[in-house]
Design an enzyme around this catalytic site. Sequence first.
Site, PDB file in Angstrom:
ATOM      1  N   GLY A  79      56.204  27.829  40.185  1.00 51.25           N
ATOM      2  CA  GLY A  79      57.271  28.759  40.591  1.00 51.25           C
ATOM      3  C   GLY A  79      58.431  28.026  41.253  1.00 51.25           C
ATOM      4  N   ASN A  89      52.783  27.956  44.515  1.00 51.49           N
ATOM      5  CA  ASN A  89      53.866  28.733  45.136  1.00 51.49           C
ATOM      6  C   ASN A  89      54.249  29.962  44.318  1.00 51.49           C
ATOM      7  OD1 ASN A  89      56.623  28.991  46.722  1.00 51.49           O
ATOM      8  ND2 ASN A  89      57.155  28.843  44.532  1.00 51.49           N
ATOM      9  N   TYR A 133      50.483  43.315  47.484  1.00 53.96           N
ATOM     10  CA  TYR A 133      50.941  41.980  47.895  1.00 53.96           C
ATOM     11  C   TYR A 133      50.166  41.543  49.140  1.00 53.96           C
ATOM     12  CZ  TYR A 133      54.369  38.388  49.302  1.00 53.96           C
ATOM     13  OH  TYR A 133      55.000  37.208  49.664  1.00 53.96           O
TER      14      TYR A 133
HETATM   15  N1  LIG Z   1      60.700  35.035  50.429  1.00 51.60           N
HETATM   16  C1  LIG Z   1      59.867  35.360  51.397  1.00 51.60           C
HETATM   17  O1  LIG Z   1      60.275  35.951  52.427  1.00 51.60           O
HETATM   18  C2  LIG Z   1      58.416  35.020  51.308  1.00 51.60           C
HETATM   19  C3  LIG Z   1      57.609  35.258  52.442  1.00 51.60           C
HETATM   20  C4  LIG Z   1      56.264  34.951  52.381  1.00 51.60           C
HETATM   21  C5  LIG Z   1      55.725  34.370  51.244  1.00 51.60           C
HETATM   22  N2  LIG Z   1      56.513  34.145  50.155  1.00 51.60           N
HETATM   23  C6  LIG Z   1      55.880  33.549  48.983  1.00 51.60           C
HETATM   24  O2  LIG Z   1      56.559  32.366  48.617  1.00 51.60           O
HETATM   25  C7  LIG Z   1      56.450  32.153  47.200  1.00 51.60           C
HETATM   26  C8  LIG Z   1      57.840  31.970  46.606  1.00 51.60           C
HETATM   27  O3  LIG Z   1      58.611  33.125  46.871  1.00 51.60           O
HETATM   28  P1  LIG Z   1      60.197  33.176  46.729  1.00 51.60           P
HETATM   29  O4  LIG Z   1      60.692  34.043  47.808  1.00 51.60           O
HETATM   30  O5  LIG Z   1      60.749  31.808  46.545  1.00 51.60           O
HETATM   31  O6  LIG Z   1      60.280  34.029  45.368  1.00 51.60           O
HETATM   32  P2  LIG Z   1      61.299  33.982  44.129  1.00 51.60           P
HETATM   33  O7  LIG Z   1      61.129  35.266  43.434  1.00 51.60           O
HETATM   34  O8  LIG Z   1      62.654  33.575  44.591  1.00 51.60           O
HETATM   35  O9  LIG Z   1      60.710  32.786  43.226  1.00 51.60           O
HETATM   36  C9  LIG Z   1      59.446  32.892  42.620  1.00 51.60           C
HETATM   37  C10 LIG Z   1      59.402  31.947  41.422  1.00 51.60           C
HETATM   38  O10 LIG Z   1      58.099  32.061  40.834  1.00 51.60           O
HETATM   39  C11 LIG Z   1      58.249  32.148  39.435  1.00 51.60           C
HETATM   40  N3  LIG Z   1      57.107  32.869  38.851  1.00 51.60           N
HETATM   41  C12 LIG Z   1      56.817  34.205  38.957  1.00 51.60           C
HETATM   42  N4  LIG Z   1      55.716  34.489  38.245  1.00 51.60           N
HETATM   43  C13 LIG Z   1      55.300  33.333  37.684  1.00 51.60           C
HETATM   44  C14 LIG Z   1      54.232  33.000  36.819  1.00 51.60           C
HETATM   45  N5  LIG Z   1      53.370  33.927  36.363  1.00 51.60           N
HETATM   46  N6  LIG Z   1      54.090  31.705  36.442  1.00 51.60           N
HETATM   47  C15 LIG Z   1      54.959  30.776  36.854  1.00 51.60           C
HETATM   48  N7  LIG Z   1      56.001  31.032  37.656  1.00 51.60           N
HETATM   49  C16 LIG Z   1      56.167  32.304  38.065  1.00 51.60           C
HETATM   50  C17 LIG Z   1      59.557  32.887  39.216  1.00 51.60           C
HETATM   51  O11 LIG Z   1      60.089  32.649  37.908  1.00 51.60           O
HETATM   52  C18 LIG Z   1      60.418  32.294  40.333  1.00 51.60           C
HETATM   53  O12 LIG Z   1      61.099  31.121  39.920  1.00 51.60           O
HETATM   54  C19 LIG Z   1      55.718  33.384  46.655  1.00 51.60           C
HETATM   55  O13 LIG Z   1      54.332  33.101  46.541  1.00 51.60           O
HETATM   56  C20 LIG Z   1      55.945  34.429  47.743  1.00 51.60           C
HETATM   57  O14 LIG Z   1      54.964  35.414  47.747  1.00 51.60           O
HETATM   58  C21 LIG Z   1      57.846  34.460  50.174  1.00 51.60           C
END
Ligand SMILES: NC(=O)c1ccc[n+]([C@@H]2O[C@H](COP(=O)([O-])OP(=O)(O)OC[C@H]3O[C@@H](n4cnc5c(N)ncnc54)[C@H](O)[C@@H]3O)[C@@H](O)[C@H]2O)c1
Length: 265
Positions: free
Chosen positions: A19, A95, A161
């Site tokens: 990701g 991630n 989630y």
């Molecule tokens: N943004 C936040 O506040 C936050 C807080 C806690 C945890 N997280 C976690 O951090 C991680 C990244 O989140 P983010 O905010 O950067 O999200 P985002 O949506 O900006 O990026 C997620 C990325 O994962 C890719 N992705 C989605 N499904 C996929 C799959 N099946 N196979 C491969 N790639 C896939 C997407 O194409 C995207 O590039 C996630 O696990 C999210 O749950 C985010």
Amino acid sequence: MKSEINEQPVAGQMAIVTGAAQGIGRGIALRLGRDGYRVLVADLRLEAAQATADAIVAAGGAAWGIAADVTRAADRAHLMVSAIERGGLDLLVNNAGINRASAPLDVTEEHWDVVMSVNAKAVWFMCQEAMRHMVSRRSGRIVNIASIAGKMASTLNHPIYNVAKAAVIAMTKTLAHAGAAQRVRVNCVCPGVIETSMQDQLDGAFAELTGKPPEQIRAERLARIPMGALGGPEEVADVVAFLASPDARYMTGQAINVSGGMMMF
Ligand SMILES: NC(=O)c1ccc[n+]([C@@H]2O[C@H](COP(=O)([O-])OP(=O)(O)OC[C@H]3O[C@@H](n4cnc5c(N)ncnc54)[C@H](O)[C@@H]3O)[C@@H](O)[C@H]2O)c1
């Protein structure tokens, strides 16, 4: 007395970040590239993954973009083979994740399946595949990106989630036990509110569910953060880099919050 716990310096080691086309994953990949890892940048979207890889190469590092849907067993196997062909896998960062809003009593089986499949099941099987390799080499680290949502069920409006991220914390501990004797360390990071497109998308979805304007949703979220600021991908990436480094060589099975004080246990 000299410690019996040793790990090699990370420069030249191979890392996979899933990701990593955008957001937190991109931040992690860039940081690992700067630390000298050779990085496999995996994402659903190859072009955007390649752009992350190109940025690492432009900064003097080594990286490759690779198309992978982590929910597909064949793609997970291909990722592992790609790392092994390049000399073996030292670090896996799980991630990739998605978020979906719903009131808890409106959750459908389809909603459960989609969210659990990416955020929990795929993480387990990526870990399993990587650990078979790492255990046989008697070295390796995994860092999973969970969330404070897995500890506090941070809002009622993304209930599955929360369930999935709690599962990531539990599997991190289970797998840490499984790999400890062979010096394979497994930890996770629990980010709080990090500015990425996932948050933007949630603001819109929560606004629709609650009838509040997105600006109000954002203001209320900010008010819940003791440090009074949202985090960026870099804040998460720095902690991932630490957990993956020899500085954390005696740490395994941990779930470390990166949340500006929102979560304190
Ligand atoms: N943004 C936040 O506040 C936050 C807080 C806690 C945890 N997280 C976690 O951090 C991680 C990244 O989140 P983010 O905010 O950067 O999200 P985002 O949506 O900006 O990026 C997620 C990325 O994962 C890719 N992705 C989605 N499904 C996929 C799959 N099946 N196979 C491969 N790639 C896939 C997407 O194409 C995207 O590039 C996630 O696990 C999210 O749950 C985010």
